[in-house]
Each structure stands twice: as C-alpha cells, then as structure tokens.
Design an enzyme around this catalytic site. Structure first.
Site, PDB file in Angstrom:
ATOM      1  N   GLU A 103       0.825  -1.211   0.000  1.00 52.65           N
ATOM      2  CA  GLU A 103       0.000   0.000   0.000  1.00 52.65           C
ATOM      3  C   GLU A 103       0.861   1.264   0.000  1.00 52.65           C
ATOM      4  OE1 GLU A 103      -2.759  -0.143   3.246  1.00 52.65           O
ATOM      5  OE2 GLU A 103      -4.109  -1.531   2.204  1.00 52.65           O
ATOM      6  N   GLU A 191      -6.406  -7.263  -0.904  1.00 53.12           N
ATOM      7  CA  GLU A 191      -6.762  -7.043   0.502  1.00 53.12           C
ATOM      8  C   GLU A 191      -8.100  -6.334   0.590  1.00 53.12           C
ATOM      9  OE1 GLU A 191      -3.711  -5.460   3.156  1.00 53.12           O
ATOM     10  OE2 GLU A 191      -5.248  -4.245   4.148  1.00 53.12           O
ATOM     11  N   ALA A 197     -11.808   1.013   7.351  1.00 53.72           N
ATOM     12  CA  ALA A 197     -10.422   0.887   6.904  1.00 53.72           C
ATOM     13  C   ALA A 197      -9.437   0.740   8.055  1.00 53.72           C
ATOM     14  CB  ALA A 197     -10.038   2.093   6.047  1.00 53.72           C
TER      15      ALA A 197
END
Length: 265
Positions: A103, A191, A197
């Site tokens: 990420e 994912e 989140a």
C-alpha cells in the site's frame, strides 16, 4: 507475520484450505519490526509458510507489506535482494504470486515513486522467474488504480491491486475498477475487510456482500484481511483461537464466518 505468525503455521494453513480457500496471502511487513529489522528470521518463516501453502494445493501471495514506510523506494535494495532470492527459489512454481508493494501512501506518486520501483522489481523477478504473476499496488493505499492505468507498465503477467474496506469504500471504487477493466488491465483485490479501513466498526456484511458479488461477476480474485484473533472486527478468528487445532464454525468471528462461507460460493 511478526505479530500473528502463528496463524501461518501448518495447521492454520491447512484449516483455511479445508474451509475451501485456494489462496493464502502472507503479509510480511517491511517496517513495524518486520523484515527490515529481522530479515533472516522473517524470511525463514515466510518461506516455510509458502511451502506449506503449496503443499496444501493453494496459490500463495508473497506480500512485501509496506505501510508506515509508504514510499516503496525507501527499501529498494532490500526489496530487490528479497525478490531475487524468492523468485529463484520458486522459479518453477506457478502457485506463487509476488505482491511487490502492498500500500504505497504518504504523498508518493505513481510516476515518481511507484512505477520506477515496480519496473526494477519486475526486472529482478523476471530474471529468475520469467512467467510468474506479479501484483502491483498504487497510491493512496492501493486505491489509485486509475492513475496506474493512465501509464501502465510494459510487461506480461502483471495485475494491478486494489484494496477496500466495506465500511469505508463503496461505489466510487467499484466504478474505478470497471474503468480499469475497460482499459484492458487485469485487477486483483489483494486485501479487503468487512470493517472500516482502520479495522474497526461493523461488521458491514451487507456492504461486503455487494462487494463480493461485484468481484465474482467480473471474475476478480480476492484475499481477505485478516487471518488472526486480534480484537477488531476485521479479524476472522475469535480471541484465543488456537492455531494448532482444526477450527470449527464457533471459532470464527462474524467476519470470519461470512468470509469463509464465500470460499466455495
């Protein structure tokens, strides 16, 4: 792996396979006292988990899990060394997928940071394993897939990852996926979670069902976060669940029960 590595052991991987999963994602954090701090021990544990997943007839994602170190260029040399060794070790193993940047975040851009990093990692992996599937993240925690699509990488057997959490992300990200698919690029949701989140809230099962139906309709593969007993709603296992026994339905959280029910859907 550094916090919940016990759930990447033989019994736990076998458990997920017995529930119907055909993919196991190994999240190897680079920061957070992960690989960069403990490269030898972390690598040994990760490779053992990869071997176990293959033995269970599963696909497996080797995930270079950058998070706090949001720029993939930060540990470029270490990543290059790791993927060279991994790709050589699994050069003839089509079950292994390489997720080269989990990420990217913190103001990095596709053009300046992520794409140059990806080009180097792709070259390194391809020099050892010419046909393996490589998963490439994008900015804003692998949500800016549309920006990657404007300047795609020139290589075969690549997929672009997108991450979502059902309590935070919705139709806008789904439209983004459709736009990228329309441009001819393959997408892999490496994912996603049933929570917000940050791992809390929910469980947002109605929203999660909308997401998984959307992915199924488009033939998009996914991996759920996360296989652990952490006290947060995104965790699949109830607190205290043993990694060394065969799990029953009562060992699963509401999130885990929903996700596991979709393995064979």
């Amino acid at each position: 792996m550094q916090w919940y590595g016990q759930y990447a052991g033989i019994q736990s991987i076998q458990n997920t396979a017995q529930f119907g999963a055909n993919l196991f994602r190994i999240a190897m954090y680079t920061g957070e006292n992960g690989y960069i701090s403990n490269p030898a021990s972390m690598k040994q544990a990760v490779f053992q988990a990869v071997d176990t997943a293959i033995a269970c007839d599963m696909y497996v994602i080797l995930d270079w899990h950058i998070l706090s170190d949001g720029d993939p260029m930060t540990y470029l040399d270490q990543a290059d060394s790791f993927f060279a060794e991994a790709a050589e070790r699994y050069r003839d193993q089509p079950a292994v997928l390489y997720e080269i940047c989990n990420e990217p975040n913190g103001g990095v851009t596709w053009t300046t940071n992520i794409k140059p990093y990806a080009q180097q990692m792709i070259g390194t992996i391809r020099s050892h394993s010419p046909k393996s599937v490589i998963l490439v993240g994008s900015g804003t925690w692998s949500q800016d897939i549309h920006l990657a699509a404007r300047s795609p990488l020139e290589a075969d057997n690549l997929m672009y990852t997108l991450h979502f959490y059902a309590g935070t992300h919705g139709a806008d990200l789904r439209r983004r996926i459709d736009d990228v698919l329309a441009a001819g690029l393959p997408v892999f949701v490496s994912e996603w979670g049933t929570s917000r989140a940050d791992g809390s809230g929910g469980v947002f099962l109605k929203e999660a069902e909308v997401w998984l139906d959307f992915l199924d309709q488009r033939g998009i593969s996914w991996a759920n976060w996360s296989l652990c007993d952490k006290n947060e709603t995104s965790a699949a296992l109830r607190p205290g669940t043993s990694p060394d026994k065969r799990w029953q339905q009562e060992d699963l959280t509401p999130s885990g029960a929903f996700v596991f029910s979709r393995f064979t859907a």
